[in-house]
Design a protein around this motif. Sequence first.
Motif, PDB file in Angstrom:
ATOM      1  N   PHE A 154     -11.973   4.416 -15.404  1.00  0.00           N
ATOM      2  CA  PHE A 154     -12.906   4.443 -14.210  1.00  0.00           C
ATOM      3  C   PHE A 154     -12.093   4.055 -12.857  1.00  0.00           C
ATOM      4  O   PHE A 154     -12.576   4.736 -11.670  1.00  0.00           O
ATOM      5  CB  PHE A 154     -14.024   3.196 -14.141  1.00  0.00           C
ATOM      6  CG  PHE A 154     -15.124   3.752 -15.159  1.00  0.00           C
ATOM      7  CD1 PHE A 154     -15.932   4.795 -15.030  1.00  0.00           C
ATOM      8  CD2 PHE A 154     -15.195   3.145 -16.698  1.00  0.00           C
ATOM      9  CE1 PHE A 154     -16.900   5.156 -15.815  1.00  0.00           C
ATOM     10  CE2 PHE A 154     -16.082   3.554 -17.368  1.00  0.00           C
ATOM     11  CZ  PHE A 154     -16.978   4.428 -17.083  1.00  0.00           C
ATOM     12  N   ARG A 155     -11.030   3.243 -12.899  1.00  0.00           N
ATOM     13  CA  ARG A 155     -10.374   3.084 -11.761  1.00  0.00           C
ATOM     14  C   ARG A 155      -9.554   4.390 -11.316  1.00  0.00           C
ATOM     15  O   ARG A 155      -9.407   4.574 -10.078  1.00  0.00           O
ATOM     16  CB  ARG A 155      -9.245   2.086 -11.979  1.00  0.00           C
ATOM     17  CG  ARG A 155      -9.769   0.626 -11.915  1.00  0.00           C
ATOM     18  CD  ARG A 155      -8.627  -0.424 -11.669  1.00  0.00           C
ATOM     19  NE  ARG A 155      -7.828  -0.384 -12.895  1.00  0.00           N
ATOM     20  CZ  ARG A 155      -7.826  -1.026 -13.868  1.00  0.00           C
ATOM     21  NH1 ARG A 155      -8.956  -2.077 -14.308  1.00  0.00           N
ATOM     22  NH2 ARG A 155      -6.767  -0.844 -14.823  1.00  0.00           N
ATOM     23  N   LEU A 156      -9.113   5.037 -12.359  1.00  0.00           N
ATOM     24  CA  LEU A 156      -8.387   6.315 -11.958  1.00  0.00           C
ATOM     25  C   LEU A 156      -9.369   7.271 -11.497  1.00  0.00           C
ATOM     26  O   LEU A 156      -9.028   8.010 -10.416  1.00  0.00           O
ATOM     27  CB  LEU A 156      -7.759   6.763 -13.163  1.00  0.00           C
ATOM     28  CG  LEU A 156      -7.250   8.329 -13.197  1.00  0.00           C
ATOM     29  CD1 LEU A 156      -5.892   8.271 -12.155  1.00  0.00           C
ATOM     30  CD2 LEU A 156      -6.737   8.547 -14.457  1.00  0.00           C
ATOM     31  N   LYS A 169      -6.415  19.019  -5.461  1.00  0.00           N
ATOM     32  CA  LYS A 169      -5.190  19.157  -5.917  1.00  0.00           C
ATOM     33  C   LYS A 169      -4.137  18.119  -5.249  1.00  0.00           C
ATOM     34  O   LYS A 169      -3.207  17.760  -5.863  1.00  0.00           O
ATOM     35  CB  LYS A 169      -4.692  20.480  -5.595  1.00  0.00           C
ATOM     36  CG  LYS A 169      -5.502  21.668  -6.364  1.00  0.00           C
ATOM     37  CD  LYS A 169      -5.234  21.541  -8.003  1.00  0.00           C
ATOM     38  CE  LYS A 169      -5.724  22.605  -8.585  1.00  0.00           C
ATOM     39  NZ  LYS A 169      -5.594  22.315 -10.203  1.00  0.00           N
ATOM     40  N   VAL A 170      -4.091  18.036  -3.849  1.00  0.00           N
ATOM     41  CA  VAL A 170      -3.323  17.058  -3.167  1.00  0.00           C
ATOM     42  C   VAL A 170      -3.524  15.695  -3.825  1.00  0.00           C
ATOM     43  O   VAL A 170      -2.476  15.140  -4.067  1.00  0.00           O
ATOM     44  CB  VAL A 170      -3.554  17.303  -1.837  1.00  0.00           C
ATOM     45  CG1 VAL A 170      -2.700  16.259  -1.021  1.00  0.00           C
ATOM     46  CG2 VAL A 170      -3.318  18.593  -1.177  1.00  0.00           C
ATOM     47  N   ALA A 171      -4.639  15.255  -4.039  1.00  0.00           N
ATOM     48  CA  ALA A 171      -5.017  14.167  -4.575  1.00  0.00           C
ATOM     49  C   ALA A 171      -4.527  13.884  -5.836  1.00  0.00           C
ATOM     50  O   ALA A 171      -3.758  12.589  -6.264  1.00  0.00           O
ATOM     51  CB  ALA A 171      -6.590  13.872  -4.372  1.00  0.00           C
ATOM     52  N   THR A 172      -4.701  14.757  -6.611  1.00  0.00           N
ATOM     53  CA  THR A 172      -4.109  14.544  -7.928  1.00  0.00           C
ATOM     54  C   THR A 172      -2.435  14.750  -8.214  1.00  0.00           C
ATOM     55  O   THR A 172      -1.906  14.125  -8.898  1.00  0.00           O
ATOM     56  CB  THR A 172      -4.647  15.758  -8.906  1.00  0.00           C
ATOM     57  OG1 THR A 172      -4.320  17.019  -8.254  1.00  0.00           O
ATOM     58  CG2 THR A 172      -5.924  15.540  -9.125  1.00  0.00           C
ATOM     59  N   PHE A 173      -1.897  15.385  -7.201  1.00  0.00           N
ATOM     60  CA  PHE A 173      -0.805  15.538  -6.988  1.00  0.00           C
ATOM     61  C   PHE A 173       0.013  14.160  -6.564  1.00  0.00           C
ATOM     62  O   PHE A 173       0.884  13.602  -7.136  1.00  0.00           O
ATOM     63  CB  PHE A 173       0.131  16.584  -5.933  1.00  0.00           C
ATOM     64  CG  PHE A 173       1.250  16.748  -5.974  1.00  0.00           C
ATOM     65  CD1 PHE A 173       2.194  17.114  -6.996  1.00  0.00           C
ATOM     66  CD2 PHE A 173       1.862  16.323  -4.584  1.00  0.00           C
ATOM     67  CE1 PHE A 173       3.767  17.518  -6.734  1.00  0.00           C
ATOM     68  CE2 PHE A 173       3.418  16.331  -4.663  1.00  0.00           C
ATOM     69  CZ  PHE A 173       4.296  16.802  -5.593  1.00  0.00           C
ATOM     70  N   ILE A 174      -0.496  13.280  -5.587  1.00  0.00           N
ATOM     71  CA  ILE A 174      -0.410  12.107  -5.122  1.00  0.00           C
ATOM     72  C   ILE A 174      -0.490  11.147  -6.159  1.00  0.00           C
ATOM     73  O   ILE A 174       0.347  10.241  -6.513  1.00  0.00           O
ATOM     74  CB  ILE A 174      -0.942  11.599  -3.960  1.00  0.00           C
ATOM     75  CG1 ILE A 174      -0.686  12.296  -2.700  1.00  0.00           C
ATOM     76  CG2 ILE A 174      -0.813  10.211  -3.728  1.00  0.00           C
ATOM     77  CD1 ILE A 174      -1.471  12.283  -1.559  1.00  0.00           C
ATOM     78  N   ARG A 175      -1.480  11.186  -7.146  1.00  0.00           N
ATOM     79  CA  ARG A 175      -1.494  10.197  -8.193  1.00  0.00           C
ATOM     80  C   ARG A 175      -0.575  10.456  -9.211  1.00  0.00           C
ATOM     81  O   ARG A 175      -0.127   9.356  -9.880  1.00  0.00           O
ATOM     82  CB  ARG A 175      -3.014  10.461  -8.643  1.00  0.00           C
ATOM     83  CG  ARG A 175      -3.481   9.504  -9.789  1.00  0.00           C
ATOM     84  CD  ARG A 175      -3.306   7.869  -9.188  1.00  0.00           C
ATOM     85  NE  ARG A 175      -3.582   7.088 -10.287  1.00  0.00           N
ATOM     86  CZ  ARG A 175      -3.508   5.718 -10.400  1.00  0.00           C
ATOM     87  NH1 ARG A 175      -2.958   5.259  -9.210  1.00  0.00           N
ATOM     88  NH2 ARG A 175      -3.559   4.955 -11.339  1.00  0.00           N
ATOM     89  N   ALA A 176      -0.206  11.597  -9.563  1.00  0.00           N
ATOM     90  CA  ALA A 176       1.016  12.060 -10.454  1.00  0.00           C
ATOM     91  C   ALA A 176       2.279  11.314  -9.977  1.00  0.00           C
ATOM     92  O   ALA A 176       3.028  10.719 -11.056  1.00  0.00           O
ATOM     93  CB  ALA A 176       0.984  13.342 -10.686  1.00  0.00           C
ATOM     94  N   ILE A 177       2.356  11.102  -8.758  1.00  0.00           N
ATOM     95  CA  ILE A 177       3.587  10.846  -8.261  1.00  0.00           C
ATOM     96  C   ILE A 177       3.691   9.201  -8.537  1.00  0.00           C
ATOM     97  O   ILE A 177       4.769   8.631  -8.753  1.00  0.00           O
ATOM     98  CB  ILE A 177       4.043  11.027  -6.783  1.00  0.00           C
ATOM     99  CG1 ILE A 177       4.194  12.645  -6.664  1.00  0.00           C
ATOM    100  CG2 ILE A 177       5.077  10.269  -6.247  1.00  0.00           C
ATOM    101  CD1 ILE A 177       4.387  13.003  -5.218  1.00  0.00           C
ATOM    102  N   GLU A 178       2.523   8.625  -8.284  1.00  0.00           N
ATOM    103  CA  GLU A 178       2.409   7.306  -8.477  1.00  0.00           C
ATOM    104  C   GLU A 178       2.483   6.856  -9.928  1.00  0.00           C
ATOM    105  O   GLU A 178       2.938   5.814 -10.010  1.00  0.00           O
ATOM    106  CB  GLU A 178       0.865   6.543  -7.991  1.00  0.00           C
ATOM    107  CG  GLU A 178       0.772   6.737  -6.495  1.00  0.00           C
ATOM    108  CD  GLU A 178      -0.686   6.184  -6.062  1.00  0.00           C
ATOM    109  OE1 GLU A 178      -1.410   6.161  -6.935  1.00  0.00           O
ATOM    110  OE2 GLU A 178      -0.893   6.244  -4.835  1.00  0.00           O
ATOM    111  N   GLU A 179       2.082   7.801 -10.787  1.00  0.00           N
ATOM    112  CA  GLU A 179       2.384   7.394 -12.321  1.00  0.00           C
ATOM    113  C   GLU A 179       3.657   7.414 -12.928  1.00  0.00           C
ATOM    114  O   GLU A 179       3.969   6.987 -13.764  1.00  0.00           O
ATOM    115  CB  GLU A 179       1.159   8.309 -12.920  1.00  0.00           C
ATOM    116  CG  GLU A 179      -0.093   8.019 -13.097  1.00  0.00           C
ATOM    117  CD  GLU A 179      -0.484   6.582 -13.600  1.00  0.00           C
ATOM    118  OE1 GLU A 179       0.193   5.896 -14.474  1.00  0.00           O
ATOM    119  OE2 GLU A 179      -1.666   6.075 -12.983  1.00  0.00           O
ATOM    120  N   ALA A 180       4.339   8.552 -11.778  1.00  0.00           N
ATOM    121  CA  ALA A 180       5.856   8.657 -12.437  1.00  0.00           C
ATOM    122  C   ALA A 180       6.843   7.489 -12.120  1.00  0.00           C
ATOM    123  O   ALA A 180       7.989   7.731 -12.401  1.00  0.00           O
ATOM    124  CB  ALA A 180       6.097  10.169 -11.959  1.00  0.00           C
TER     125      ALA A 180
END
Length: 252
Positions: A123-125, A233-244
């Motif tokens: 839910f946070r994600l 798509k930009v939001a998911t890309f930023i979130r992927a960088i945070e998870e990496a």
Amino acid sequence: MDRMKKLIQEPNSSIQSTAVKEKPSGFLSINRVMSLDSLDVDLSKQLTAAPAQPKLEPQVEAPAKSASVTAIKWKLAPTRREQDKWDRATKAATGGSEVMFRELRRSREDPKVVAEQYRKQYFRLKKRLQFLTLGIGGVRLVSAYVSYSPEITASYGVGLLGSIVYMRMLGSSMDSMADGARGLLKGAIGQPRLLVPVVLVMIFNRWNGIVVPQYGFMHLELIPMLVGFFAYKVATFIRAIEEALPAVEKET
């Protein structure tokens, strides 16, 4: 003196008697040296006789031949049945260690507690992605209003609304996965999120073809509308960088 006289008087008889009395031995003796120096001893028979064959030659050659024969043996490839048996035996031998390592890696916490933690994390994600989409789209909308015409800004705003609707539908589909395959099918049928870009293109055509000529409203642009739709798509890309970068998050 008597013995020396006897040797001087009868040298041949004394040498022959010592030669006869002497037993053959494998070592060098003084009597044999004296007999070799004497010309009266006939050794022609011993020299012309064929040398005796050693008894150890066949015993040494036999293992060499057998070793050469066994070294040429070919190793045949296993048949399919034999290979299957070996694979099953290997799997049975390593299966116990796999189970042991799986048990060691298994968490000792309560499954309900772990499931609740993952649920909160999900839910946070989802909220994080929605806020990122809205924030990035808002910043770009303001920059489009400052840098470009109102038509481009309005077109980008319509695309941004489609992106937010798409993210909401995607979240609902992910929520329905908790019910298994049935819930997944239900969510896919009830949430046609793939039709959002089609609806945007239809709005573009109808707006420019009907509303603009009749009412004289501003004209919409297709490219800014699509750019606004792909804001998620930009939001998911930023979130992927945070998870990496989990190490940086742990340090902070």
